[in-house]
Design a protein around this motif. Structure first.
Motif, PDB file in Angstrom:
ATOM      1  N   THR A 192       1.276  -1.591  -0.214  1.00  0.00           N
ATOM      2  CA  THR A 192      -0.327  -0.061  -0.067  1.00  0.00           C
ATOM      3  C   THR A 192       0.992   1.286  -0.330  1.00  0.00           C
ATOM      4  OG1 THR A 192       0.053  -0.221   2.369  1.00  0.00           O
ATOM      5  CG2 THR A 192      -2.294  -1.026   1.029  1.00  0.00           C
ATOM      6  N   GLY A 193       2.103   1.010   0.388  1.00  0.00           N
ATOM      7  CA  GLY A 193       3.269   2.200   0.077  1.00  0.00           C
ATOM      8  C   GLY A 193       3.164   2.907  -0.854  1.00  0.00           C
ATOM      9  N   PRO A 194       3.766   3.926  -1.356  1.00  0.00           N
ATOM     10  CA  PRO A 194       4.670   4.757  -2.233  1.00  0.00           C
ATOM     11  C   PRO A 194       5.307   3.571  -4.037  1.00  0.00           C
ATOM     12  CG  PRO A 194       5.522   5.918  -0.701  1.00  0.00           C
ATOM     13  CD  PRO A 194       4.662   4.952  -0.292  1.00  0.00           C
ATOM     14  N   GLY A 195       4.229   3.268  -4.981  1.00  0.00           N
ATOM     15  CA  GLY A 195       4.232   2.630  -6.080  1.00  0.00           C
ATOM     16  C   GLY A 195       4.649   1.222  -5.381  1.00  0.00           C
ATOM     17  N   GLY A 196       3.444   0.545  -4.423  1.00  0.00           N
ATOM     18  CA  GLY A 196       2.879  -0.368  -4.331  1.00  0.00           C
ATOM     19  C   GLY A 196       1.569  -0.761  -4.928  1.00  0.00           C
ATOM     20  N   ASP A 197       1.723  -1.572  -5.368  1.00  0.00           N
ATOM     21  CA  ASP A 197       0.279  -2.091  -6.270  1.00  0.00           C
ATOM     22  C   ASP A 197      -0.839  -1.576  -5.768  1.00  0.00           C
ATOM     23  OD1 ASP A 197       1.650  -3.411  -8.467  1.00  0.00           O
ATOM     24  OD2 ASP A 197       1.305  -5.652  -7.855  1.00  0.00           O
ATOM     25  N   PHE A 198      -1.033  -1.659  -4.369  1.00  0.00           N
ATOM     26  CA  PHE A 198      -2.561  -1.267  -3.803  1.00  0.00           C
ATOM     27  C   PHE A 198      -1.401  -0.229  -3.690  1.00  0.00           C
ATOM     28  CE2 PHE A 198      -2.156  -5.659  -4.436  1.00  0.00           C
ATOM     29  CZ  PHE A 198      -3.559  -5.659  -5.187  1.00  0.00           C
ATOM     30  N   GLU A 199      -0.973   0.952  -3.457  1.00  0.00           N
ATOM     31  CA  GLU A 199      -0.814   1.943  -3.042  1.00  0.00           C
ATOM     32  C   GLU A 199      -2.149   2.920  -2.880  1.00  0.00           C
ATOM     33  OE1 GLU A 199       1.715   6.877  -4.230  1.00  0.00           O
ATOM     34  OE2 GLU A 199       1.382   4.829  -5.521  1.00  0.00           O
ATOM     35  N   ILE A 200      -2.461   3.227  -1.257  1.00  0.00           N
ATOM     36  CA  ILE A 200      -3.258   4.184  -1.211  1.00  0.00           C
ATOM     37  C   ILE A 200      -3.148   5.771  -1.273  1.00  0.00           C
ATOM     38  CG2 ILE A 200      -4.983   4.437   1.466  1.00  0.00           C
ATOM     39  CD1 ILE A 200      -5.710   2.302   0.190  1.00  0.00           C
ATOM     40  N   ILE A 201      -4.171   6.303  -1.213  1.00  0.00           N
ATOM     41  CA  ILE A 201      -3.645   8.241  -1.142  1.00  0.00           C
ATOM     42  C   ILE A 201      -4.983   8.819  -0.179  1.00  0.00           C
ATOM     43  CG2 ILE A 201      -2.528   8.016  -3.224  1.00  0.00           C
ATOM     44  CD1 ILE A 201      -4.440   8.800  -4.778  1.00  0.00           C
ATOM     45  N   GLU A 202      -4.637  10.093  -0.069  1.00  0.00           N
ATOM     46  CA  GLU A 202      -6.140  10.219   0.509  1.00  0.00           C
ATOM     47  C   GLU A 202      -6.483  11.202  -0.322  1.00  0.00           C
ATOM     48  OE1 GLU A 202      -5.645  12.791   4.178  1.00  0.00           O
ATOM     49  OE2 GLU A 202      -5.174  10.410   5.357  1.00  0.00           O
ATOM     50  N   ALA A 203      -7.780  11.641  -1.328  1.00  0.00           N
ATOM     51  CA  ALA A 203      -7.879  12.201  -1.314  1.00  0.00           C
ATOM     52  C   ALA A 203      -9.876  13.256  -0.777  1.00  0.00           C
ATOM     53  CB  ALA A 203      -8.663  11.798  -3.214  1.00  0.00           C
ATOM     54  N   GLU A 204     -10.297  13.981  -1.429  1.00  0.00           N
ATOM     55  CA  GLU A 204     -11.401  14.674  -1.450  1.00  0.00           C
ATOM     56  C   GLU A 204     -12.893  13.652  -2.060  1.00  0.00           C
ATOM     57  OE1 GLU A 204     -12.915  17.703   1.182  1.00  0.00           O
ATOM     58  OE2 GLU A 204     -10.932  17.512   1.216  1.00  0.00           O
ATOM     59  N   VAL A 205     -13.096  13.431  -1.010  1.00  0.00           N
ATOM     60  CA  VAL A 205     -14.696  12.841  -1.923  1.00  0.00           C
ATOM     61  C   VAL A 205     -15.794  13.609  -1.639  1.00  0.00           C
ATOM     62  CG1 VAL A 205     -15.484  10.254  -2.332  1.00  0.00           C
ATOM     63  CG2 VAL A 205     -12.746  10.647  -2.803  1.00  0.00           C
ATOM     64  N   LEU A 206     -16.318  13.369  -2.366  1.00  0.00           N
ATOM     65  CA  LEU A 206     -18.150  14.189  -1.295  1.00  0.00           C
ATOM     66  C   LEU A 206     -17.368  15.414   0.510  1.00  0.00           C
ATOM     67  CD1 LEU A 206     -20.057  10.508  -2.178  1.00  0.00           C
ATOM     68  CD2 LEU A 206     -19.388  12.672  -3.412  1.00  0.00           C
ATOM     69  N   GLY A 207     -16.400  15.102  -0.276  1.00  0.00           N
ATOM     70  CA  GLY A 207     -16.700  16.345   0.681  1.00  0.00           C
ATOM     71  C   GLY A 207     -16.200  16.176   2.548  1.00  0.00           C
ATOM     72  N   ASN A 208     -15.269  15.001   1.990  1.00  0.00           N
ATOM     73  CA  ASN A 208     -14.299  14.242   3.005  1.00  0.00           C
ATOM     74  C   ASN A 208     -13.656  14.013   2.118  1.00  0.00           C
ATOM     75  OD1 ASN A 208     -16.256  14.113   5.319  1.00  0.00           O
ATOM     76  ND2 ASN A 208     -18.184  12.847   4.151  1.00  0.00           N
ATOM     77  N   ARG A 209     -12.229  14.347   3.398  1.00  0.00           N
ATOM     78  CA  ARG A 209     -10.733  13.398   2.511  1.00  0.00           C
ATOM     79  C   ARG A 209     -10.626  11.877   3.525  1.00  0.00           C
ATOM     80  NH1 ARG A 209      -7.230  15.611  -0.198  1.00  0.00           N
ATOM     81  NH2 ARG A 209      -5.369  15.381   0.078  1.00  0.00           N
ATOM     82  N   ILE A 210     -10.759  11.181   2.251  1.00  0.00           N
ATOM     83  CA  ILE A 210     -10.665   9.607   2.739  1.00  0.00           C
ATOM     84  C   ILE A 210      -9.265   9.363   2.136  1.00  0.00           C
ATOM     85  CG2 ILE A 210     -13.191   9.819   3.359  1.00  0.00           C
ATOM     86  CD1 ILE A 210     -13.222   8.544  -0.050  1.00  0.00           C
TER      87      ILE A 210
END
Length: 565
Positions: free
Chosen positions: A14-32
């Motif tokens: 899930t880290g940088p460059g991983g196949d399942f990299e997780i990021i934070e994004a603003e979606v429907l008014g919430n940071r998720i």
């Protein structure tokens, strides 16, 4: 156990460059949290499966459809819908058994930006009428049984077009499925908004009418990534810990779908995961353990997942020992907690399959947690760690986070959480706070990040001020070899508020007295948790369309018998 390896594998994937990299994004008014590499919508996912062309995709009885044939029919349905003026943002309802057409309609709608309304096939005419009025679809695809129910409330369908599936002699107001498929054509070329509704699945609810949960494209794709991630991270951790590599050429997945496609267990978890791997979905007319054994042998089924009682019935079936189940690599349960004794039985009695479970909800488009193999065997009362796109915490009645290891209501936030409930802003506000979904489940989180679901918050028995968790009592009851099925619930009591009640179905050829059962419980649990009221029933416990026991119906019926006695 391999918990250090699992943590490391999770961080890498899930880290940088991983196949399942997780990021934070603003979606429907919430940071998720969300997956960086996820396709933007279900459309891109389905279109990518065209490469599996000649592989078998849908199997139902003697019927078989390849991926190429399925894509051709999906395109035809999408083109036909476009010609009817059904466009992105509109809704189409499906009311039928688990026929192959269900999946074809679903993919056609998803690729067109049209939200699928999954109609519970067990609904009465009144319940169908409510959901159709609530969701207002432009088209309704249904089979003969659902058409008969619709005829009881014909005014409900005045504003929608009806398509009959597997109805040979439909009336003139019903468009035959064959006509839709004969339409031919290509998929409309559109861009689908990731946060638009992909499907609307109705939750049963504890009171009043069911609520239509809005599952977004982003949420459905995130759940698919969660499914693949869960298997990948567990496999990688186990390989590193044991030195045993997985097969270089694993079998193409063949999954037996045992629960209804109008729920996330079968649709979002079962169908999506198999489709992603170019595998085969084997559909059943209705659940039957003997038929399931025959299909596993005939089709070379590699995985079966349903509610836990289905795995129990499979193992307990008289034909189990003589049936060929050698193709099975996974026997999983979801939709309800898997009792620890069943984990052990799967591990010991199914030679080639490992146990697994996923805990989730309609409101999270599928799973919140997942656990399988060595990790499940080591912690059989656990639901596994939360998937990486979720933040998870346990809170008290004031919404404050409780200390690590203590029980509280589980709240989760992430890209799989639904947008809300259609036409129910108050229910949405009650269930979701700043993006945090209130699951309604009492849980604790251990030092390894594994979540343990103690019970439904509203299903606890409150006896004299003491919380008694039904799931704990059920797990103890299931350790008795005479018990085939059990369901624990609270029985009203004038002095203590509630007492523990248990409905029991015995295995064939076994006998048991109330005193023997209470002695069995008292040996391993506190006296106040031992059922005071015990009913031995001759018939199987009542279940809903998903195969879950209908606890309220049992409790109300049996409690009323006590009051009238």
């Amino acid at each position: 156990m391999h918990y250090a390896e699992l943590l490391k594998a999770r961080e890498e994937l899930t880290g940088p460059g991983g196949d399942f990299e997780i990021i934070e994004a603003e979606v429907l008014g919430n940071r998720i949290r969300t997956y960086k590499n996820a396709p933007p919508s279900v459309r891109e996912f389905w279109l990518s499966t065209a490469e599996f062309a000649d592989r078998p995709y849908l199997v139902y009885g003697d019927e078989r459809l390849t991926y190429a044939q399925s894509h051709e029919q999906v395109n035809a349905v999408a083109a036909w819908l476009a010609d009817q003026g059904v466009t992105a943002g509109d809704r189409v309802a499906i009311a039928m058994r688990n026929y192959p057409e269900w999946m074809l309609i679903y993919w056609a709608c998803a690729c067109s930006g049209i939200a699928v309304v999954g109609m519970n096939a067990w609904w009465t005419a009144e319940e169908m009428a409510y959901a159709l009025t609530d969701s207002a679809p432009k088209v309704l695809f249904l089979d003969a049984e659902r058409l008969d129910r619709l005829r009881e409330r014909p005014e409900t369908a005045d504003k929608m077009k009806i398509v009959g599936v597997r109805i040979p002699d439909a009336s003139a107001d019903v468009t035959p499925w064959a006509e839709v498929i004969a339409h031919g054509g290509t998929m409309p070329d559109i861009t689908v908004d990731p946060d638009s509704d992909c499907c609307i699945f109705y939750t049963s609810g504890t009171t009043g009418h069911p609520k239509g949960a809005q599952l977004t494209h982003r949420g459905c794709i995130a759940n698919l990534f969660n499914m693949v991630y869960a298997a990948t991270s567990a496999s990688l951790a186990t390989q590193r810990a044991t030195g045993v590599a997985p097969p270089e050429d694993p079998p193409i997945p063949v999954t037996l779908i045992t629960t209804p496609l109008f729920h996330v267990t079968a649709n979002n978890c079962g169908a999506y995961a198999v489709t992603a791997g170019g595998g085969t979905l084997v559909l059943m007319y209705r659940w039957d353990a003997g038929e399931a054994l025959r299909l596993i042998a005939r089709e070379g089924v590699t995985a079966m997942s349903g509610v836990p009682v289905m795995a129990r019935e499979l193992i307990n079936h008289p034909d189990f020992a003589t049936s060929d189940t050698s193709s099975l690599t996974s026997l999983a349960g979801g939709g309800a907690q898997v009792p620890p004794d069943l984990v052990k039985k799967i591990e010991s009695q199914v030679a080639t399959a490992r146990p697994g479970t996923g805990y989730g909800m309609t409101e999270t488009c599928g799973i919140i947690t997942s656990v399988s193999g060595d990790f499940f065997v080591d912690k059989p009362d656990s639901a596994g760690p939360a998937m990486p796109n979720f933040e998870a915490k346990c809170v008290d009645d004031m919404g404050e986070t409780v200390p690590a290891g203590q029980t509280g209501e589980l709240w989760v936030r992430g890209s799989s959480v639904i947008k809300g409930y259609i036409n129910r802003p108050e229910a949405t506000a009650d269930s979701i706070t700043d993006g945090w979904l209130h699951t309604g489940d009492v849980a604790r989180i251990d030092e390894d990040g594994f979540i343990f679901i103690v019970d439904r918050k509203k299903d606890m028995v409150l006896r004299g001020g003491e919380n008694i968790y039904c799931a704990e009592v059920e797990s103890t009851l299931y350790t008795h070899p005479a018990i085939a099925e059990c369901c624990v619930f609270g029985v009203p009591d004038d002095r203590l508020g509630e007492e523990v009640g248990a409905a029991i179905v015995l295995n064939s050829g076994h006998s048991l007295t109330e005193e023997e059962l209470r002695d069995h419980c008292a040996a391993v649990m506190a006296k106040h948790k031992v059922p005071r009221y015990i009913w031995f029933l001759d018939d199987a416990l009542p279940r809903n369309a998903s195969g879950k026991f209908i606890k309220r119906e049992l409790r109300d019926r049996l409690s009323s018998e006590l009051q009238s006695a």
